[in-house]
Design an enzyme around this catalytic site. Structure first.
Site, PDB file in Angstrom:
ATOM      1  N   GLU A 197     -37.426  -4.050  13.479  1.00 52.36           N
ATOM      2  CA  GLU A 197     -38.511  -3.505  14.302  1.00 52.36           C
ATOM      3  C   GLU A 197     -39.578  -4.564  14.514  1.00 52.36           C
ATOM      4  O   GLU A 197     -39.887  -5.350  13.606  1.00 52.36           O
ATOM      5  CB  GLU A 197     -39.106  -2.278  13.608  1.00 52.36           C
ATOM      6  CG  GLU A 197     -40.136  -1.511  14.416  1.00 52.36           C
ATOM      7  CD  GLU A 197     -40.506  -0.187  13.739  1.00 52.36           C
ATOM      8  OE1 GLU A 197     -39.597   0.469  13.180  1.00 52.36           O
ATOM      9  OE2 GLU A 197     -41.685   0.165  13.747  1.00 52.36           O
ATOM     10  N   ASP A 222     -43.484  -4.578  16.066  1.00 51.58           N
ATOM     11  CA  ASP A 222     -44.501  -3.565  16.382  1.00 51.58           C
ATOM     12  C   ASP A 222     -45.787  -4.109  16.979  1.00 51.58           C
ATOM     13  O   ASP A 222     -46.386  -5.054  16.445  1.00 51.58           O
ATOM     14  CB  ASP A 222     -44.944  -2.843  15.098  1.00 51.58           C
ATOM     15  CG  ASP A 222     -43.895  -1.922  14.536  1.00 51.58           C
ATOM     16  OD1 ASP A 222     -42.925  -1.626  15.243  1.00 51.58           O
ATOM     17  OD2 ASP A 222     -44.059  -1.491  13.381  1.00 51.58           O
ATOM     18  N   GLU A 274     -49.210  -1.791  17.470  1.00 53.08           N
ATOM     19  CA  GLU A 274     -49.833  -0.475  17.344  1.00 53.08           C
ATOM     20  C   GLU A 274     -51.332  -0.636  17.581  1.00 53.08           C
ATOM     21  O   GLU A 274     -51.966  -1.532  17.011  1.00 53.08           O
ATOM     22  CB  GLU A 274     -49.586   0.143  15.962  1.00 53.08           C
ATOM     23  CG  GLU A 274     -48.166   0.616  15.746  1.00 53.08           C
ATOM     24  CD  GLU A 274     -48.003   1.389  14.453  1.00 53.08           C
ATOM     25  OE1 GLU A 274     -47.515   2.525  14.501  1.00 53.08           O
ATOM     26  OE2 GLU A 274     -48.384   0.841  13.393  1.00 53.08           O
TER      27      GLU A 274
END
Length: 291
Positions: free
Chosen positions: A105, A107, A109
């Site tokens: 993953e 990311d 955010e």
């Protein structure tokens, strides 16, 4: 909010991105072609003939979407405009991820905040199900006033997070030192807008103000210069970094981009797991020692 002045902005340099020809180049004027709404019961919408995608959040539910394609390496760009006003408690997540218990993953955010306080851009990299590689940043502009481009360059050498062409983070492939690196698992693009007021803003001290709902984040101008995986086969004609048409597979930051990366990290990074002595009292992760 502490945004970048025009004087400070002048220190930024031009960052060129190599565009490849043999990998699949996707520039979505119609987001319906590349994304599908996955949850939200009507709160996520693709409008304006596919030019704009919006996610919304109210007290009952958030919303989300995912890419129709899976990718294994690429340059992924998307323009986002984040929730304006009092966004405390909300999280807008935009990331690449594979499936399974040992997933990979990458990311972005965006952690909301009270009106006038800066957003926090939270980044992380998971490999083989292990994350805990957080770096957080303030931005040098108001990410709610207009659209800005958030990019991930993922190749066999490193993962580079960029904002409007400015690199903010580089995660190197250090498999030779025993650090797992995302390289085998195709990933889809996911995004969601959701309530996380138990932790997102000041560690959960500031709760979501539902009188401000619905909260809305917007997306446009998706572009992927990437290897698309379909039935186990890659759209790239060659995975060899020596192939001129796939030169981005071995792309490095030039000296100007390295200077900008250092500038961002010196002035806008607010958390780095590689500097958290309390958290890693028994010793820093291997990649931190080699930075």
């Amino acid at each position: 909010m502490a945004y970048l002045s025009s004087k400070n902005f002048s220190v930024l340099f031009v960052f060129s991105v190599v565009i490849i020809s043999s990998s699949m180049v996707i520039s979505a004027t119609d987001l319906n072609q590349d994304f599908q709404i996955t949850w939200g019961d009507g709160r996520a919408k693709i409008v304006n003939n596919g030019e704009l995608l919006t996610l919304s959040l109210d007290k009952a539910s958030g919303s989300g979407f995912e890419s129709k394609n899976e990718y294994l390496y690429g340059q992924i760009d998307m323009q986002l405009k984040l929730v304006a006003g009092n966004s405390a408690g909300t999280v807008t997540a935009y990331y690449l991820s594979s499936k399974g218990s040992t997933w990979d993953e990458i990311d972005f955010e965006f952690l909301g905040n009270l009106s006038g306080d800066p957003y926090i851009l939270h980044t992380n990299v998971f490999s083989q199900g292990k994350g805990n590689r957080e770096q957080q940043f303030y931005l040098w502009f108001d990410p709610t006033a207009d659209f800005h481009t958030y990019s991930i360059l993922w190749n066999p050498r490193h993962i580079i997070f960029s904002v409007d062409g400015t690199p903010i983070r580089k995660f190197k492939n250090l498999e030779s030192a025993g650090v797992p690196y995302p390289k085998n698992q195709p990933m889809r693009i996911y995004s969601s807008l959701w309530n996380a007021d138990d932790w997102a803003t000041r560690g959960g001290l500031v709760k979501t103000d539902w009188t401000q709902a619905p909260f809305t984040a917007s997306y446009r101008n998706f572009k992927a210069n990437a290897c698309v995986i379909n039935a186990g086969k890659s759209s790239c004609s060659s995975n060899s970094p020596s192939s001129s048409s796939n030169s981005w597979l071995s792309q490095e930051l030039d000296s100007a981009a390295e200077k900008r990366l250092k500038w961002v990290q010196n002035n806008y990074m607010i958390y780095n797991y590689c500097s958290d002595a309390k958290r890693f009292s028994q010793g820093y992760p291997t990649e931190c020692k080699m930075a």
